[in-house]
Scaffold this active site. Structure first.
Site, short mmCIF file in Angstrom:
data_model
loop_
_atom_site.label_atom_id
_atom_site.label_comp_id
_atom_site.label_asym_id
_atom_site.label_seq_id
_atom_site.Cartn_x
_atom_site.Cartn_y
_atom_site.Cartn_z
N CYS A 85 40.56 43.84 45.23
CA CYS A 85 41.10 42.71 44.45
C CYS A 85 40.15 41.53 44.41
O CYS A 85 40.36 40.58 43.64
CB CYS A 85 42.43 42.27 45.02
SG CYS A 85 43.52 43.62 45.47
N HIS A 332 48.09 39.63 37.89
CA HIS A 332 47.05 40.06 38.82
C HIS A 332 46.38 41.35 38.35
O HIS A 332 46.56 42.41 38.95
CB HIS A 332 47.67 40.23 40.21
CG HIS A 332 46.69 40.61 41.28
ND1 HIS A 332 45.35 40.25 41.26
CD2 HIS A 332 46.87 41.32 42.44
CE1 HIS A 332 44.75 40.72 42.35
NE2 HIS A 332 45.65 41.37 43.07
#
Length: 383
Positions: A85, A332
């Site tokens: 991420c 996200h």
């Protein structure tokens, strides 16, 4: 080393973008940043693209070449950067270092993820955890962060209501962000009554599955005003690593990679937490919003929950957190997140954030982590 400036930014809308392809998303973001910077594609010396797992999400590897080709930017060198991420944050850092070193002058740093083209994205996301000790044993990221939340509640008295306030404030901010995946407000009661995912984390404590892309254009600071009247300067770029598996941590209520990256960033910028006017943190789950404000040094250990409960982190608070809506409400798309955070800070420092504008913002920070904190990237920007 040369000082570096951001001269252009762009972000697509985040969400379940069924009718937009991976190729078109990243091209939209890249061309938007080029237009914002006032440069031409021919001016770009290099490209760095953050992406976690295109191979699993869309069955496509070698995306660095694909993106350069599809955007009409060949033959410039194009490099994919992967750190789960934190891929976007490290792509940004790679671009900054390329300009700072003098190796390149004008660079595009971008991030992209197309997560909704698979029936179940969980196996792909799980590759960011320790395969032998976590993923193959059935552990998921909600369960890992749930353990971190439970321990924080035990050690410091953090409450369920305080966790919920992280989501409430994010959605409040996202309601003024037209690029956000969930631009609507929620209440503490709605968060606490949403579906249980991994106790104590409920559905509205968790960031969503998202598609999206973002891009920034970087150049030497002394060239910036040739292209824009509103350059934003990179004061610090720091990266740190930590243990990938949660069970190896000496303290699961602290992410050492964040602490170390933040310490190095503040040292590089010659600033302290008190100098920061706003921060975009990596709140993939509500507990990580709380951990982030502690690990970055904005509050004492154990005080993160109270900071959200008392309104300290609201846009008009002492340290505005996630004016964009954060990972929870802006969305996200893994590889794009670190770049989108930088884009939000740039808009804030330019005074272009509309109803979510932090008044008088001069200095902003971004915080992007991979997995449960095996990697952290922290950047500081100023007007």
């Amino acid at each position: 080393m040369r000082d570096v400036a951001v001269i252009g930014v762009s972000q697509t809308k985040f969400g379940e973008l069924w009718d937009v392809s991976f190729r078109d998303m990243i091209t939209e973001a890249g061309l938007g940043a080029i237009e914002d910077a006032g440069v031409e594609g021919a001016d770009l010396d290099a490209m760095y693209v953050g992406n976690m797992s295109a191979g699993l999400f869309i069955k496509q590897e070698h995306i660095s070449s694909l993106i350069a080709d599809h955007a009409g930017l060949t033959p410039i060198p194009s490099t994919r950067v992967e750190a789960a991420c934190a891929s976007g944050g490290l792509a940004l850092r790679s671009g900054i270092m390329a300009v700072a070193s003098g190796y390149h002058d004008i660079v595009i740093a971008a991030g992209v993820e197309k997560m909704t083209d698979v029936v179940d994205p969980t196996p792909a996301i799980a590759t960011a955890s320790d395969q032998e000790w976590e993923a193959q044993q059935g552990v998921t990221f909600p369960s890992l962060y749930a353990m971190m939340a439970r321990r924080h509640m035990y050690e410091y008295g953090t409450t369920r209501e305080q966790l919920a306030m992280v989501s409430v404030i994010n959605h409040e901010n996202a309601s003024n962000n037209p690029r956000a995946q969930f631009p609507m407000k929620v209440t503490v009661e709605q968060v606490m009554n949403s579906t249980m995912v991994a106790d104590p984390l409920r559905l509205l404590d968790c960031s969503p599955i998202s598609d999206g892309a973002a891009a920034v254009i970087l150049c030497p600071a002394d060239m910036a005003r040739e292209y824009t009247d509103t350059p934003v300067y990179v004061k610090a770029s720091a990266q740190a690593s930590g243990t990938i598996a949660l069970h190896d941590r000496r303290d699961i209520t602290r992410i050492d990679a964040t602490v170390n990256a933040a310490r190095n960033a503040f040292k590089m910028a010659k600033l302290t937490p008190g100098d920061i006017d706003l921060v975009e943190v990596h709140d993939c789950f509500s507990i990580n919003g709380i951990l982030a404000v502690e690990d970055l040094g904005f509050v004492e250990k154990g005080e993160g929950g109270r900071a959200f409960e008392d309104g300290m982190t609201r846009i008009d608070g002492d340290i505005p957190v996630n004016p964009s809506g954060g990972l929870k409400a802006r969305g996200h798309p893994l590889g794009a997140t670190g770049i989108a955070q930088a884009a939000e800070v740039v808009w804030q420092l330019r005074g272009e954030a509309g109803k979510r504008q932090v008044e008088g913002a001069e200095i902003g920070m971004t915080h992007n982590i991979g997995g449960t904190g095996g990697t952290a990237a922290v950047h500081i920007f100023s007007r």
